[in-house]
Design a protein around this motif. Structure first.
Motif, PDB file in Angstrom:
ATOM      1  N   GLU A  26      59.386  57.381  46.594  1.00 48.16           N
ATOM      2  CA  GLU A  26      58.044  58.097  46.432  1.00 48.16           C
ATOM      3  C   GLU A  26      57.779  57.762  45.206  1.00 48.16           C
ATOM      4  N   SER A  27      56.476  57.273  44.697  1.00 51.55           N
ATOM      5  CA  SER A  27      56.216  57.021  43.210  1.00 51.55           C
ATOM      6  C   SER A  27      54.545  57.669  43.046  1.00 51.55           C
ATOM      7  N   VAL A  28      54.163  58.273  43.995  1.00 51.14           N
ATOM      8  CA  VAL A  28      53.020  58.914  43.528  1.00 51.14           C
ATOM      9  C   VAL A  28      52.722  60.205  44.393  1.00 51.14           C
ATOM     10  N   LYS A  29      52.746  60.156  45.656  1.00 49.11           N
ATOM     11  CA  LYS A  29      52.855  61.684  46.492  1.00 49.11           C
ATOM     12  C   LYS A  29      53.944  61.618  47.399  1.00 49.11           C
ATOM     13  N   PRO A  30      54.533  62.888  47.629  1.00 51.92           N
ATOM     14  CA  PRO A  30      55.681  63.192  48.397  1.00 51.92           C
ATOM     15  C   PRO A  30      55.458  62.327  49.763  1.00 51.92           C
ATOM     16  N   GLY A  31      56.430  61.569  50.385  1.00 44.05           N
ATOM     17  CA  GLY A  31      56.212  60.922  51.644  1.00 44.05           C
ATOM     18  C   GLY A  31      55.616  59.391  51.622  1.00 44.05           C
ATOM     19  N   TYR A  32      55.227  59.207  50.385  1.00 39.94           N
ATOM     20  CA  TYR A  32      54.231  57.737  50.169  1.00 39.94           C
ATOM     21  C   TYR A  32      54.748  56.894  49.017  1.00 39.94           C
ATOM     22  N   SER A  33      54.632  55.791  49.246  1.00 38.44           N
ATOM     23  CA  SER A  33      55.037  54.827  48.071  1.00 38.44           C
ATOM     24  C   SER A  33      53.839  53.701  48.109  1.00 38.44           C
ATOM     25  N   LEU A  34      54.156  53.070  46.832  1.00 37.84           N
ATOM     26  CA  LEU A  34      53.051  52.020  46.642  1.00 37.84           C
ATOM     27  C   LEU A  34      53.654  50.572  46.853  1.00 37.84           C
ATOM     28  N   GLY A  35      53.054  49.617  47.306  1.00 36.11           N
ATOM     29  CA  GLY A  35      53.548  48.411  47.533  1.00 36.11           C
ATOM     30  C   GLY A  35      52.716  47.393  46.915  1.00 36.11           C
ATOM     31  N   MET A  36      52.985  46.240  46.940  1.00 32.56           N
ATOM     32  CA  MET A  36      52.027  44.995  46.322  1.00 32.56           C
ATOM     33  C   MET A  36      52.206  43.886  47.284  1.00 32.56           C
ATOM     34  N   MET A  37      51.103  43.170  47.403  1.00 31.46           N
ATOM     35  CA  MET A  37      51.139  41.829  48.156  1.00 31.46           C
ATOM     36  C   MET A  37      49.902  41.007  47.617  1.00 31.46           C
ATOM     37  N   LYS A  38      50.127  39.717  47.669  1.00 33.21           N
ATOM     38  CA  LYS A  38      48.675  38.814  47.575  1.00 33.21           C
ATOM     39  C   LYS A  38      47.969  38.737  48.488  1.00 33.21           C
ATOM     40  N   ASP A  39      46.560  39.128  48.322  1.00 44.11           N
ATOM     41  CA  ASP A  39      45.628  39.215  49.341  1.00 44.11           C
ATOM     42  C   ASP A  39      44.240  39.107  48.684  1.00 44.11           C
ATOM     43  N   SER A  40      43.250  39.230  49.322  1.00 43.86           N
ATOM     44  CA  SER A  40      41.867  39.023  48.919  1.00 43.86           C
ATOM     45  C   SER A  40      41.079  40.347  49.250  1.00 43.86           C
ATOM     46  N   PRO A  41      40.500  40.816  47.957  1.00 50.08           N
ATOM     47  CA  PRO A  41      39.630  42.092  48.216  1.00 50.08           C
ATOM     48  C   PRO A  41      38.627  42.034  49.251  1.00 50.08           C
ATOM     49  N   VAL A  42      38.562  43.279  49.732  1.00 51.84           N
ATOM     50  CA  VAL A  42      37.488  43.352  50.735  1.00 51.84           C
ATOM     51  C   VAL A  42      36.595  44.542  50.017  1.00 51.84           C
ATOM     52  N   ASN A  43      36.900  45.487  49.573  1.00 52.85           N
ATOM     53  CA  ASN A  43      36.230  46.756  48.805  1.00 52.85           C
ATOM     54  C   ASN A  43      37.012  47.320  47.771  1.00 52.85           C
ATOM     55  N   ALA A  44      37.053  46.349  46.762  1.00 54.62           N
ATOM     56  CA  ALA A  44      38.039  47.017  45.607  1.00 54.62           C
ATOM     57  C   ALA A  44      37.362  47.921  44.760  1.00 54.62           C
ATOM     58  N   ALA A  45      38.246  49.195  44.555  1.00 54.40           N
ATOM     59  CA  ALA A  45      37.594  50.514  43.880  1.00 54.40           C
ATOM     60  C   ALA A  45      38.161  50.202  42.517  1.00 54.40           C
ATOM     61  N   LEU A  46      39.393  49.914  42.200  1.00 53.81           N
ATOM     62  CA  LEU A  46      40.193  49.705  40.963  1.00 53.81           C
ATOM     63  C   LEU A  46      40.717  48.399  40.773  1.00 53.81           C
ATOM     64  N   THR A  47      40.281  47.731  39.712  1.00 56.34           N
ATOM     65  CA  THR A  47      40.897  46.557  39.164  1.00 56.34           C
ATOM     66  C   THR A  47      41.204  46.238  37.752  1.00 56.34           C
ATOM     67  N   HIS A  48      42.174  45.412  37.673  1.00 55.40           N
ATOM     68  CA  HIS A  48      42.669  45.147  36.197  1.00 55.40           C
ATOM     69  C   HIS A  48      43.075  43.466  36.285  1.00 55.40           C
ATOM     70  N   GLN A  49      42.274  42.767  35.284  1.00 54.93           N
ATOM     71  CA  GLN A  49      42.674  41.432  35.456  1.00 54.93           C
ATOM     72  C   GLN A  49      43.291  41.083  34.020  1.00 54.93           C
ATOM     73  N   ILE A  50      44.395  40.273  34.347  1.00 52.62           N
ATOM     74  CA  ILE A  50      45.329  40.078  33.339  1.00 52.62           C
ATOM     75  C   ILE A  50      45.930  38.461  33.604  1.00 52.62           C
ATOM     76  N   ASP A  51      45.820  37.556  32.243  1.00 52.10           N
ATOM     77  CA  ASP A  51      46.502  36.393  32.725  1.00 52.10           C
ATOM     78  C   ASP A  51      45.642  35.549  33.967  1.00 52.10           C
ATOM     79  N   SER A  52      44.425  35.884  34.196  1.00 53.40           N
ATOM     80  CA  SER A  52      43.936  35.103  35.231  1.00 53.40           C
ATOM     81  C   SER A  52      44.235  35.672  36.673  1.00 53.40           C
ATOM     82  N   VAL A  53      44.887  36.773  36.658  1.00 53.19           N
ATOM     83  CA  VAL A  53      45.508  37.335  37.850  1.00 53.19           C
ATOM     84  C   VAL A  53      44.545  38.717  38.161  1.00 53.19           C
ATOM     85  N   THR A  54      43.954  38.843  39.152  1.00 54.08           N
ATOM     86  CA  THR A  54      43.328  40.253  39.399  1.00 54.08           C
ATOM     87  C   THR A  54      44.154  41.145  40.278  1.00 54.08           C
TER      88      THR A  54
END
Length: 98
Positions: free
Chosen positions: A36-64
């Motif tokens: 659990e990293s945000v809410k009980p019962g849920y966690s966050l993950g990361m994967m390479k993908d292409s945005p469809v409807n990105a609400a939050l973004t942060h670009q650093i070193d040419s990676v979004t």
């Protein structure tokens, strides 16, 4: 409105671990279970993908890094910071008041 922040050390670590190249996109997504990293019962993950409807973004070193609109509910108006934890040689998701 929530914001997304990736610190420089976390970005460097992620670029190496995920073999990221300039122009890549990394989606932060909600999943059930895990450490659990945000809410009980849920966690966050990361994967390479292409945005469809990105609400939050942060670009650093040419990676979004981004979170889709459909996943921002988990933040409940809070900000998400991704930081490198040197002790564990891993990243951590920190939710903070804006």
């Amino acid at each position: 409105m929530s914001t997304l922040k990736i610190d420089d050390a976390a970005a460097r670590w992620l670029k190496q671990e995920m073999s990221l190249k300039d122009g890549d996109n990394v989606r932060i997504f909600v999943r059930m279970g895990g450490c659990e990293s945000v809410k009980p019962g849920y966690s966050l993950g990361m994967m390479k993908d292409s945005p469809v409807n990105a609400a939050l973004t942060h670009q650093i070193d040419s990676v979004t890094f981004y979170m889709e609109e459909s996943n921002t509910w988990v933040l409940d108006g809070l900000d998400l910071h991704v930081r490198y934890n040197e002790k564990f040689d891993d990243i951590e998701f920190i939710v903070v008041q804006p």
